[in-house]
Structures are given as structure tokens and as C-alpha cells.
Design a protein around this motif. Structure first.
Motif, PDB file in Angstrom:
ATOM      1  N   GLY A  75       1.136   4.144   3.289  1.00 61.64           N
ATOM      2  CA  GLY A  75       1.645   4.339   1.920  1.00 61.64           C
ATOM      3  C   GLY A  75       2.810   3.436   1.550  1.00 61.64           C
ATOM      4  N   THR A  76       2.878   2.242   2.149  1.00 63.05           N
ATOM      5  CA  THR A  76       3.970   1.315   1.784  1.00 63.05           C
ATOM      6  C   THR A  76       3.528   0.282   0.748  1.00 63.05           C
ATOM      7  OG1 THR A  76       3.483  -0.372   3.462  1.00 63.05           O
ATOM      8  CG2 THR A  76       4.912   1.466   4.133  1.00 63.05           C
ATOM      9  N   GLY A  77       2.300   0.389   0.275  1.00 63.20           N
ATOM     10  CA  GLY A  77       1.779  -0.578  -0.691  1.00 63.20           C
ATOM     11  C   GLY A  77       2.626  -0.607  -1.957  1.00 63.20           C
ATOM     12  N   ALA A 136       7.444  -7.743   5.746  1.00 59.15           N
ATOM     13  CA  ALA A 136       8.808  -7.207   5.862  1.00 59.15           C
ATOM     14  C   ALA A 136       8.787  -5.699   6.115  1.00 59.15           C
ATOM     15  CB  ALA A 136       9.588  -7.525   4.601  1.00 59.15           C
ATOM     16  N   SER A 137       7.681  -5.049   5.782  1.00 54.66           N
ATOM     17  CA  SER A 137       7.563  -3.598   5.961  1.00 54.66           C
ATOM     18  C   SER A 137       7.040  -3.234   7.354  1.00 54.66           C
ATOM     19  CB  SER A 137       6.589  -3.057   4.904  1.00 54.66           C
ATOM     20  OG  SER A 137       5.388  -3.832   4.906  1.00 54.66           O
ATOM     21  N   LEU A 138       7.058  -4.152   8.301  1.00 57.87           N
ATOM     22  CA  LEU A 138       6.321  -3.923   9.563  1.00 57.87           C
ATOM     23  C   LEU A 138       6.760  -2.693  10.352  1.00 57.87           C
ATOM     24  CD1 LEU A 138       8.033  -5.160  12.253  1.00 57.87           C
ATOM     25  CD2 LEU A 138       7.299  -7.289  11.270  1.00 57.87           C
ATOM     26  N   CYS A 141       4.613   0.003   7.907  1.00 57.82           N
ATOM     27  CA  CYS A 141       3.225  -0.122   7.419  1.00 57.82           C
ATOM     28  C   CYS A 141       2.234  -0.074   8.586  1.00 57.82           C
ATOM     29  CB  CYS A 141       3.046  -1.406   6.607  1.00 57.82           C
ATOM     30  SG  CYS A 141       3.237  -2.918   7.544  1.00 57.82           S
ATOM     31  N   SER A 142       0.960   0.172   8.260  1.00 57.74           N
ATOM     32  CA  SER A 142      -0.046   0.290   9.319  1.00 57.74           C
ATOM     33  C   SER A 142      -0.918  -0.957   9.339  1.00 57.74           C
ATOM     34  CB  SER A 142      -0.922   1.527   9.077  1.00 57.74           C
ATOM     35  OG  SER A 142      -1.842   1.264   8.020  1.00 57.74           O
ATOM     36  N   ILE A 143      -1.511  -1.200  10.487  1.00 53.56           N
ATOM     37  CA  ILE A 143      -2.337  -2.383  10.649  1.00 53.56           C
ATOM     38  C   ILE A 143      -3.596  -2.280   9.765  1.00 53.56           C
ATOM     39  CG2 ILE A 143      -3.650  -1.648  12.694  1.00 53.56           C
ATOM     40  CD1 ILE A 143      -1.887  -4.933  12.598  1.00 53.56           C
TER      41      ILE A 143
HETATM   42  C1  LIG Z   1      10.019  -2.855   1.753  1.00 53.72           C
HETATM   43  C2  LIG Z   1       8.627  -3.414   1.679  1.00 53.72           C
HETATM   44  C3  LIG Z   1       8.395  -4.686   2.131  1.00 53.72           C
HETATM   45  C4  LIG Z   1       7.110  -5.227   2.067  1.00 53.72           C
HETATM   46  N1  LIG Z   1       6.912  -6.489   2.538  1.00 53.72           N
HETATM   47  C5  LIG Z   1       5.673  -7.010   2.513  1.00 53.72           C
HETATM   48  C6  LIG Z   1       5.441  -8.330   3.017  1.00 53.72           C
HETATM   49  O1  LIG Z   1       6.339  -9.015   3.491  1.00 53.72           O
HETATM   50  N2  LIG Z   1       4.175  -8.804   2.973  1.00 53.72           N
HETATM   51  C7  LIG Z   1       3.139  -8.059   2.472  1.00 53.72           C
HETATM   52  O2  LIG Z   1       2.010  -8.544   2.482  1.00 53.72           O
HETATM   53  N3  LIG Z   1       3.338  -6.813   2.002  1.00 53.72           N
HETATM   54  C8  LIG Z   1       4.570  -6.268   2.008  1.00 53.72           C
HETATM   55  N4  LIG Z   1       4.772  -4.995   1.530  1.00 53.72           N
HETATM   56  C9  LIG Z   1       3.636  -4.216   0.990  1.00 53.72           C
HETATM   57  C10 LIG Z   1       2.931  -3.285   2.020  1.00 53.72           C
HETATM   58  O3  LIG Z   1       3.795  -2.945   3.083  1.00 53.72           O
HETATM   59  C11 LIG Z   1       1.660  -3.957   2.545  1.00 53.72           C
HETATM   60  O4  LIG Z   1       0.721  -4.100   1.499  1.00 53.72           O
HETATM   61  C12 LIG Z   1       0.985  -3.195   3.702  1.00 53.72           C
HETATM   62  O5  LIG Z   1      -0.091  -3.966   4.176  1.00 53.72           O
HETATM   63  C13 LIG Z   1       0.469  -1.810   3.306  1.00 53.72           C
HETATM   64  O6  LIG Z   1       0.140  -1.115   4.497  1.00 53.72           O
HETATM   65  P1  LIG Z   1       0.067   0.481   4.507  1.00 53.72           P
HETATM   66  O7  LIG Z   1      -0.375   0.919   5.835  1.00 53.72           O
HETATM   67  O8  LIG Z   1       1.330   1.063   4.019  1.00 53.72           O
HETATM   68  O9  LIG Z   1      -1.104   0.698   3.459  1.00 53.72           O
HETATM   69  P2  LIG Z   1      -1.210   1.693   2.224  1.00 53.72           P
HETATM   70  O10 LIG Z   1      -0.107   1.443   1.259  1.00 53.72           O
HETATM   71  O11 LIG Z   1      -1.385   3.078   2.705  1.00 53.72           O
HETATM   72  O12 LIG Z   1      -2.585   1.198   1.593  1.00 53.72           O
HETATM   73  C14 LIG Z   1      -2.682  -0.085   1.043  1.00 53.72           C
HETATM   74  C15 LIG Z   1      -4.154  -0.327   0.642  1.00 53.72           C
HETATM   75  O13 LIG Z   1      -4.961  -0.382   1.804  1.00 53.72           O
HETATM   76  C16 LIG Z   1      -5.999   0.592   1.756  1.00 53.72           C
HETATM   77  N5  LIG Z   1      -6.153   1.078   3.132  1.00 53.72           N
HETATM   78  C17 LIG Z   1      -5.179   1.491   3.977  1.00 53.72           C
HETATM   79  N6  LIG Z   1      -5.709   1.776   5.177  1.00 53.72           N
HETATM   80  C18 LIG Z   1      -7.045   1.535   5.088  1.00 53.72           C
HETATM   81  C19 LIG Z   1      -8.140   1.642   5.986  1.00 53.72           C
HETATM   82  N7  LIG Z   1      -7.981   2.045   7.244  1.00 53.72           N
HETATM   83  N8  LIG Z   1      -9.387   1.323   5.540  1.00 53.72           N
HETATM   84  C20 LIG Z   1      -9.581   0.889   4.267  1.00 53.72           C
HETATM   85  N9  LIG Z   1      -8.578   0.767   3.392  1.00 53.72           N
HETATM   86  C21 LIG Z   1      -7.329   1.086   3.791  1.00 53.72           C
HETATM   87  C22 LIG Z   1      -5.533   1.636   0.759  1.00 53.72           C
HETATM   88  O14 LIG Z   1      -6.614   2.276   0.140  1.00 53.72           O
HETATM   89  C23 LIG Z   1      -4.740   0.778  -0.221  1.00 53.72           C
HETATM   90  O15 LIG Z   1      -5.609   0.198  -1.160  1.00 53.72           O
HETATM   91  C24 LIG Z   1       6.043  -4.448   1.551  1.00 53.72           C
HETATM   92  C25 LIG Z   1       6.292  -3.143   1.118  1.00 53.72           C
HETATM   93  C26 LIG Z   1       7.567  -2.631   1.156  1.00 53.72           C
HETATM   94  C27 LIG Z   1       7.796  -1.232   0.681  1.00 53.72           C
END
Ligand SMILES: Cc1cc2nc3c(=O)[nH]c(=O)nc-3n(C[C@H](O)[C@H](O)[C@H](O)COP(=O)(O)OP(=O)(O)OC[C@H]3O[C@@H](n4cnc5c(N)ncnc54)[C@H](O)[C@@H]3O)c2cc1C
Length: 461
Positions: A75-77, A136-138, A141-143
Motif C-alpha cells: 500500500g505504498t503506491g 526510495a520506499s524500499l 514496499c513489497s516486491i
Molecule cells: C515515500 C515513498 C517513496 C517512493 N519512492 C519510489 C521510488 O523511488 N520509485 C518508485 O518506483 N516508486 C516509489 N514509490 C511508490 C511505491 O512505493 C511503489 O510504486 C511500489 O512499487 C509499490 O509497492 P507496494 O507493495 O506498496 O504496492 P501497492 O501500493 O500495494 O500496490 C501497487 C500496485 O501494484 C498492484 N499489486 C501489488 N501487489 C501485487 C501482486 N502481488 N500482484 C498483482 N498486482 C499487485 C496493486 O494492485 C497496485 O496496482 C514511493 C512511495 C512512497 C510512499
């Protein structure tokens, strides 16, 4: 009469047990949003499967009942991708968080989608291996989310983005079928590249349940260095000269003057606060001597006196240098809690031209902007501050601001997002970046995977 969600809740409880099907309103609230400002939906039920088989059973049940499903990682999207904007079941992958295998012989990791990216990197570092993508959210955030968004980060300039490391995916289709594309093979020329289609599909085509990742040997040493320039033009010229000399830093980040001023006002101890632009460079390699030579060559190429380059070799020094870059958002929030965050991408050499044209466009509307980002790959992060503008006026002009920013990027051969995706909040603007025919093709791909349109509706299109 029971609605579809109430009906299916019982069935899902039979599949997962009562504890992993959640209808507590407080928890539903938390899963109704991600990190996107002003974007909330309505989670009607949350399910937390623990295996591909369970994901499959959930999908089969929901598909049959015509219930919408939104996959969710951590949920960091920041574009509303995991937000249930049309209600339905939120399928959280958080419990599928095991590193299944680190195959040292083949340099491949096999992981479940819920593994936190930073945790995987740590585990690999301990084995002398590198998984380079570094959003940056590593730490949160999840893989799986990274694959679904094709996440990038500062190291993309040398190492590419998430898609460049995904060599296999197990996924569950909206109908509930478990399928696998690729695996422990680095090359694969059989048929269409399904992995390429799924990486960046933003949870709209299938639920990713297992990921095979190609790894690299961990570089033994790295140096970080901060260089100050009198203008953004000078800084970006320097980037071009560095890359032309075939010096490829692991990361090369820029901050323009307004970003430096802002952090100087709110942060503590930013180096070179009077500079017109900063470049923050990371070099990695096999020995400290090699890196010092590279840094000297790099400074010369950039036209900078090596003595004026701030160099960090220990973790503490490194942290100090990166602190300024990382504290930009905090500083923005302190000045304007409401702001628009965009991540357009343009050809690297055109960054100064792009920044200038966006500043002029926003200046005409009396809006301030802060720009920073990935100088080596042209991905410009730009935050537009609401400041003390009336909320109604701000909301009213947002579409026009977004369109202006996107059109300027597209006019320079760029596009509307480099790493954050289209998600929900940019879907109305996709036609600016793609032709009707291209969008039609994307829709056909969506229909081929998800003919009933139950998976993550309201996203991309
Ligand atoms: C402080 C901050 C810094 C950030 N920095 C960056 C950065 O440097 N680079 C960058 O690219 N992004 C960055 N982001 C955005 C975000 O962290 C990325 O998009 C990350 O990849 C989202 O991962 P998540 O696990 O939180 O996915 P979520 O937010 O939970 O989901 C993102 C999308 O992926 C889909 N999804 C998730 N898991 C699955 C699965 N298993 N199968 C199918 N679909 C799935 C969801 O439906 C949704 O559409 C940042 C966000 C924040 C808050």
C-alpha cells in the motif's frame, strides 16, 4: 436480501478460515487508501491468502460471483493503484512474504510477492549478492508491488528498473487459474513475453504469487559524492559529459535551486546551500583505488575541481549526503501540506529545458514547484505546492496543471510517468501519452486476461 459481498464472505471464510477474511470497519478503512493524497475507495472485505492455491480459490469464487478484486502489496503506491475505487474485495499479499530460495549457483532469488524489498536486499547482501532496484520506499514496499508497478529508483541509470530483473512469474488469472511464465532461465525467446506484459500491469491483469529474480554480484565498494553547480543547465551538461566519457555511476541524482533552498530552510546542514544545483553521485566497483580514479575522472568530466567534491565513504558520511535528497518531501510538507507530485520522464539532456518550461507555465499561475530526481535517466520528480491557494480553486485548476505538465514532457519526446504508474489518478490523462489505437490494444490485452473486468477496475483506463 444479501448483497454479493455478504454472500461471498461466507464462502471465502470457508476457504481461508474466519481470521483471514476481515470485515472490521477500522481495518477496512485502512485498506481503502494507499499513499496517494486525496484518493480513497471503499474496501468491502479484506482477504489474506497464504498460498497460490488460496489465491486461486479466492479468485475463482469472486469471478463466479462477479465480485471485484483489488490486489494489494504494502500500500505504498502513489497513484491509487491499490485503492478499491469501485469497492469489492481487497486481496492482500502481505502474508505471502517468504524468501523461498536464494540460489547461489544460478544467482537467482525466488520470492513470494509480499516480501519487503529492503528485507530481500539485506538477505542477498549477506550472501554477497545484489538485487539493484532501489525505490526510495524500499523499507516498506513489497516486491510484488514493485513488479506490478515496474518500480525504479536512483540506481536505474546503471542497473535498470524492476522489469530488468524479473525472469519468472507465477500468477493467478482472474478466473483463478495458476500459471507460470519463465523461471530459472535468464534467456527466453519462446512466444510473447508474458513477463514483460505483467511487469507494470498495475494489478489489472493477474495476481502475482511468485517471482524469480536475476541477481548480480554485490560490488565490494562504493563511494558517494556531492557536487555543486551554479545552474541546473551546468549540472545536466556535466551529467552528459560524464556519461559520454563512459563513466556510469550507480546513481546520479539532481536537485534544482528551489529544492536546495527549501531543504536549507527546513533541514539542517545541507552542504553548498547557495548552489544553483546539486548532483549526488554514487559509484560502485571492485576496489577503493578504482573508485577514487573513477571519481577523479568524473570530476574532470563534470568540470569540477576534485577538491570541492564532498566525498562519503562510510555509512555515516553517506547518510549525511543523502539526507538532503531524502528530506525534500518532508520540507515540502512543512511548507505546503497539500501538493501535487508528478514523475514525468524526458530525454536526459532535455531536463533543463523541461524544468524551465514547467516553471514558466506554473509561474504564470502563481504556483511554486520543487524539482529533483534521476538525472541519469531523465525521470523528473516535481512537486507543485498548493501553498495558501483556496482549496476549491486548487482542485479546480489541478486538471489544467497536470495536462500542462504532461504536454510539456510529451512535447520533448517524454511521457507522463517514469516509475509511479498510471493507477487511478492519471487514467484520464493516458490519451495524452498514447494514441487511441495503442489504448485499444492495451484494452484488448486487458480483455484477454480479464474478460469480466473484475480485477482492479478503475485503473489505467
Ligand atoms: C515515500 C515513498 C517513496 C517512493 N519512492 C519510489 C521510488 O523511488 N520509485 C518508485 O518506483 N516508486 C516509489 N514509490 C511508490 C511505491 O512505493 C511503489 O510504486 C511500489 O512499487 C509499490 O509497492 P507496494 O507493495 O506498496 O504496492 P501497492 O501500493 O500495494 O500496490 C501497487 C500496485 O501494484 C498492484 N499489486 C501489488 N501487489 C501485487 C501482486 N502481488 N500482484 C498483482 N498486482 C499487485 C496493486 O494492485 C497496485 O496496482 C514511493 C512511495 C512512497 C510512499
Amino acid at each position: 436480501m444479501k448483497n454479493a459481498i455478504e454472500k461471498i464472505a461466507g464462502e471465502l471464510r470457508k476457504i481461508l478460515g474466519p481470521d483471514r477474511v476481515i470485515s472490521d470497519p477500522d481495518i477496512l478503512g485502512a485498506y481503502s487508501a494507499d499513499e496517494t493524497p486525496d484518493c480513497t475507495g471503499k474496501a468491502e472485505l479484506i482477504v489474506r491468502p497464504e498460498s497460490p492455491k488460496e489465491v486461486s480459490s479466492v479468485m475463482k469464487a469472486c469471478h463466479e460471483a462477479g465480485v471485484k478484486v483489488v490486489p494489494r502489496g504494502a500500500g505504498t503506491g502513489v497513484t491509487g493503484g491499490a485503492v478499491p475505487v469501485e469497492g469489492g474485495v481487497v486481496l492482500s499479499l502481505e502474508r505471502m512474504n517468504r524468501i523461498l530460495e536464494i540460489d547461489l549457483e544460478n544467482m537467482i532469488a525466488v520470492v513470494e510477492p509480499g516480501v519487503i524489498t529492503g528485507r530481500l536486499q539485506e538477505a542477498l547482501r549477506a550472501e554477497g549478492l545484489l538485487y539493484p532496484p532501489d525505490p526510495a520506499s524500499l523499507d516498506s514496499c513489497s516486491i510484488g508491488g514493485n513488479v506490478a508497478e515496474n518500480a525504479g529508483g536512483p540506481r536505474a541509470v546503471k542497473y535498470g528498473t524492476t522489469k530488468d530483473y524479473v525472469i519468472g512469474l507465477e500468477f493467478v488469472t482472474p478466473e483463478g487459474e495458476i500459471m507460470t511464465a519463465g523461471g530459472k532461465i535468464v534467456k527466453n525467446a519462446s512466444g510473447y513475453n508474458l513477463i514483460g506484459i505483467l511487469a507494470g500491469s498495475e494489478g489489472t491483469l493477474a495476481v502475482i504469487t511468485k517471482i524469480w529474480l536475476r541477481l548480480l554480484p554485490l560490488p565490494l565498494h562504493s563511494i558517494d559524492a556531492l557536487m555543486a553547480f551554479s545552474s541546473i543547465e551546468e549540472a545536466i551538461d556535466a551529467v552528459r559529459s560524464i556519461l559520454v566519457k563512459r563513466i556510469v555511476p550507480a546513481a546520479i541524482e539532481f536537485m534544482e535551486k528551489d529544492a536546495i533552498d527549501l531543504v536549507a530552510r527546513h533541514g539542517r546542514g545541507i552542504p553548498y546551500p547557495d548552489a544553483g544545483a546539486h548532483l549526488l553521485v554514487q559509484l560502485d566497483g571492485s576496489s577503493p583505488d578504482f573508485l577514487h580514479d573513477e571519481l577523479e575522472k568524473l570530476s574532470k568530466a563534470a568540470g569540477i575541481d576534485p577538491d570541492s567534491v564532498l566525498v562519503a565513504e562510510s555509512d555515516i558520511q553517506r547518510e549525511r549526503l543523502w539526507k538532503a535528497r531524502r528530506s525534500i518531501r518532508e520540507a515540502i510538507r512543512a511548507e505546503s501540506p497539500v501538493f501535487l507530485a508528478e514523475d514525468c520522464v524526458v530525454p536526459c539532456a532535455l531536463i533543463p529545458q523541461y524544468l524551465r518550461s514547467v516553471k514558466t507555465f506554473l509561474g504564470e499561475k502563481k504556483l511554486r514547484s520543487i524539482m529533483f530526481g534521476h538525472a541519469g535517466d531523465g525521470n523528473v520528480h516535481m512537486d507543485v505546492l498548493k501553498g495558501d491557494m483556496d482549496c476549491g480553486v486548487w482542485k479546480g485548476i489541478l486538471p489544467e496543471i497536470k495536462k500542462g505538465i504532461y504536454r510539456l514532457a510529451i512535447g520533448l519526446g517524454g511521457t507522463i510517468t517514469g516509475e509511479h504508474g498510471i493507477g487511478h489518478i492519471r487514467k484520464d490523462y493516458l490519451p495524452l501519452a498514447m494514441s487511441d489505437r495503442e489504448i485499444e490494444l492495451l484494452r484488448r490485452i486487458k480483455n484477454a486476461f480479464d474478460p469480466r473486468g473484475i480485477l482492479n477496475p478503475g485503473k489505467i483506463f
